[in-house]
Write a protein that holds these residues in place. Structure first.
Motif, PDB file in Angstrom:
ATOM      1  N   ASP A   1       8.865   0.045  -2.392  1.00 52.18           N
ATOM      2  CA  ASP A   1       9.308  -0.183  -1.597  1.00 52.18           C
ATOM      3  C   ASP A   1       8.401   0.101  -0.184  1.00 52.18           C
ATOM      4  N   LEU A   2       7.154   0.567  -0.849  1.00 53.58           N
ATOM      5  CA  LEU A   2       6.402   0.870  -0.134  1.00 53.58           C
ATOM      6  C   LEU A   2       4.913   0.196  -0.144  1.00 53.58           C
ATOM      7  N   MET A   3       4.262  -0.798   0.786  1.00 51.93           N
ATOM      8  CA  MET A   3       3.595  -1.149   0.356  1.00 51.93           C
ATOM      9  C   MET A   3       1.987  -0.855   0.082  1.00 51.93           C
ATOM     10  N   SER A   4       2.900   0.715   0.200  1.00 55.93           N
ATOM     11  CA  SER A   4       0.493   0.812   0.415  1.00 55.93           C
ATOM     12  C   SER A   4       0.742   1.458  -1.882  1.00 55.93           C
ATOM     13  N   ASP A   5       1.838   1.829  -1.947  1.00 53.42           N
ATOM     14  CA  ASP A   5       2.036   2.131  -3.082  1.00 53.42           C
ATOM     15  C   ASP A   5       1.368   1.243  -4.275  1.00 53.42           C
TER      16      ASP A   5
ATOM     17  N   LEU B   1      -0.077  -1.427  -4.076  1.00 52.89           N
ATOM     18  CA  LEU B   1      -1.342  -1.697  -3.876  1.00 52.89           C
ATOM     19  C   LEU B   1      -2.499  -0.996  -4.590  1.00 52.89           C
ATOM     20  N   ALA B   2      -1.606   1.026  -4.386  1.00 56.85           N
ATOM     21  CA  ALA B   2      -2.159   1.674  -5.097  1.00 56.85           C
ATOM     22  C   ALA B   2      -1.840   1.554  -6.577  1.00 56.85           C
ATOM     23  N   PHE B   3      -0.982   0.957  -7.406  1.00 54.86           N
ATOM     24  CA  PHE B   3      -0.741   0.602  -8.448  1.00 54.86           C
ATOM     25  C   PHE B   3      -0.740  -0.298  -9.705  1.00 54.86           C
ATOM     26  N   VAL B   4      -0.958  -1.601  -8.554  1.00 50.20           N
ATOM     27  CA  VAL B   4      -0.567  -2.699  -9.672  1.00 50.20           C
ATOM     28  C   VAL B   4      -1.596  -3.383  -9.179  1.00 50.20           C
ATOM     29  N   ASN B   5      -1.319  -4.171 -10.664  1.00 54.76           N
ATOM     30  CA  ASN B   5      -2.373  -4.737 -10.973  1.00 54.76           C
ATOM     31  C   ASN B   5      -1.383  -6.441 -11.142  1.00 54.76           C
TER      32      ASN B   5
ATOM     33  N   THR C   1       1.449  -8.958   0.448  1.00 52.04           N
ATOM     34  CA  THR C   1       0.762  -7.350  -0.797  1.00 52.04           C
ATOM     35  C   THR C   1       0.839  -8.198  -1.964  1.00 52.04           C
TER      36      THR C   1
ATOM     37  N   ASP D   1       0.320 -11.621  -2.592  1.00 54.58           N
ATOM     38  CA  ASP D   1      -0.836 -12.160  -2.014  1.00 54.58           C
ATOM     39  C   ASP D   1      -1.857 -11.979  -2.459  1.00 54.58           C
ATOM     40  N   MET D   2      -2.130 -10.070  -2.019  1.00 55.41           N
ATOM     41  CA  MET D   2      -3.467  -9.596  -2.255  1.00 55.41           C
ATOM     42  C   MET D   2      -4.072  -8.946  -3.715  1.00 55.41           C
ATOM     43  N   LEU D   3      -3.020  -8.965  -4.196  1.00 53.46           N
ATOM     44  CA  LEU D   3      -2.570  -8.527  -5.406  1.00 53.46           C
ATOM     45  C   LEU D   3      -2.864  -9.981  -6.638  1.00 53.46           C
ATOM     46  N   ASP D   4      -2.534 -10.681  -6.396  1.00 55.00           N
ATOM     47  CA  ASP D   4      -2.248 -11.977  -6.982  1.00 55.00           C
ATOM     48  C   ASP D   4      -0.881 -11.969  -8.242  1.00 55.00           C
TER      49      ASP D   4
END
Ligand SMILES: Nc1ncnc2c1ncn2[C@@H]1O[C@H](COP(=O)(O)OP(=O)(O)OP(=O)(O)O)[C@@H](O)[C@H]1O
Ligand SMILES: [Mg+2]
Lengths: 142, 124
Positions: B32-36, B38-42, B59, B61-64
């Motif tokens: 539930d933490l957007m920065s997490d 953004l850090a771990f996901v592709n 979030t 969208d940034m990561l497709d």
């Protein structure tokens, strides 16, 4: 020095959670149009979203600037305060002073600045309490 | 595994993107933490979350990202689903808690984002 392919400035208001992320979405769209490779685009997008949300959550408002040359994408965030008293602490994973509102929306992990640093090829941050914070990030294209 | 397989395993409801449920998925992340995220996901990752606000979509969208799973039967507003559809996301909702959803998917063969275990302390 080399030709500027793109220059755009995005004012970002403090605590404007409704529009938070719109600048980053536009930056992503523009860079995609320019043909920036997916791997770079992804890193720029993550860093841009993190830095934009920090402007909304922590700053008194500021401007996010995008600059693209054939060699690099550059993102600069400059705000009008309140500044960061301890940069070492702010850069640490897990450190956050995010408000309850920000936390309820999924922010405040204290991962934003480390995420930016990890994703950018060049990262610098300067801050003065009472004046503001500037973050300058570069992403190599060539 | 495809999104359709996930729907089956989670007894989930497809809220948008039905026509894209044959998309393959490779890894999953639950936060539930957007920065997490953004850090771990592709982009090949599925996000399982209890948050249904617009920031989850941004979030994603940034990561497709291709797929969002809302746990505990959460269903976002119509506007959010329209935005998700525009982004090309498949959004599904399961009655399972986030923990149970993760367990079921893991059991079915889905794995997390690869992590570097702390062997040497040279990551920082
Ligand atoms: N522009 C800024 N102005 C003032 N303080 C800032 C600014 N950016 C960051 N900070 C301070 O640095 C801390 C760490 O920032 P960071 O982005 O790493 O985490 P966060 O924003 O608190 O949480 P997350 O980014 O994981 O949602 C913040 O909690 C805040 O105290
Ligand atoms: Mg942050």
């Amino acid at each position: 020095m080399s030709a500027t392919l793109l220059h755009a400035e995005y004012p970002v208001e403090s605590e404007d959670y409704t529009r938070a992320g719109e600048a980053s979405a536009d930056i992503k769209r523009k860079l995609k149009q320019l043909g920036v490779p997916a791997s770079v685009l992804r890193r720029v997008s993550v860093a841009s979203y993190e830095v934009e949300l920090n402007l909304v959550i922590h700053s008194d408002g500021g401007v996010l600037t995008l600059e693209v040359t054939p060699e690099a994408v550059r993102l600069i965030s400059a705000d009008r305060g309140p500044g960061i008293p301890d940069l070492d602490l702010a850069m640490r994973e897990g450190w956050s002073t995010a408000s309850e509102t920000a936390r309820s929306l999924g922010f405040g992990a204290g991962m934003g600045l480390p995420n930016m640093k990890r994703n950018a090829d060049d990262f610098s941050i300067t801050s003065e309490v009472g004046k503001g914070t500037t973050i300058d990030m570069g992403f190599r294209l060539a | 595994m495809t999104i359709a397989d996930m729907v089956r395993v989670l007894h989930a409801r497809v809220l948008c993107g039905q026509e894209r449920i044959d998309t393959p998925v490779y890894t999953a992340c639950c936060s539930d933490l957007m920065s997490d995220v953004l850090a771990f996901v592709n982009e090949k990752t599925v996000l399982i979350t209890g948050l249904t606000n617009p920031h989850v979509l941004r979030t994603a969208d940034m990561l497709d990202l291709k797929c969002l799973v809302f746990a505990r039967g959460k269903v976002p507003g119509e506007e959010i689903l329209e935005q998700a559809d525009e982004q090309g996301l498949v959004v599904i909702s399961t009655k399972a808690t986030a923990f149970t959803a993760c367990g079921l998917l893991y059991e079915a063969g889905l794995r997390g984002v690869p992590i570097e275990w702390p062997e040497s302390e040279d990551s920082q």
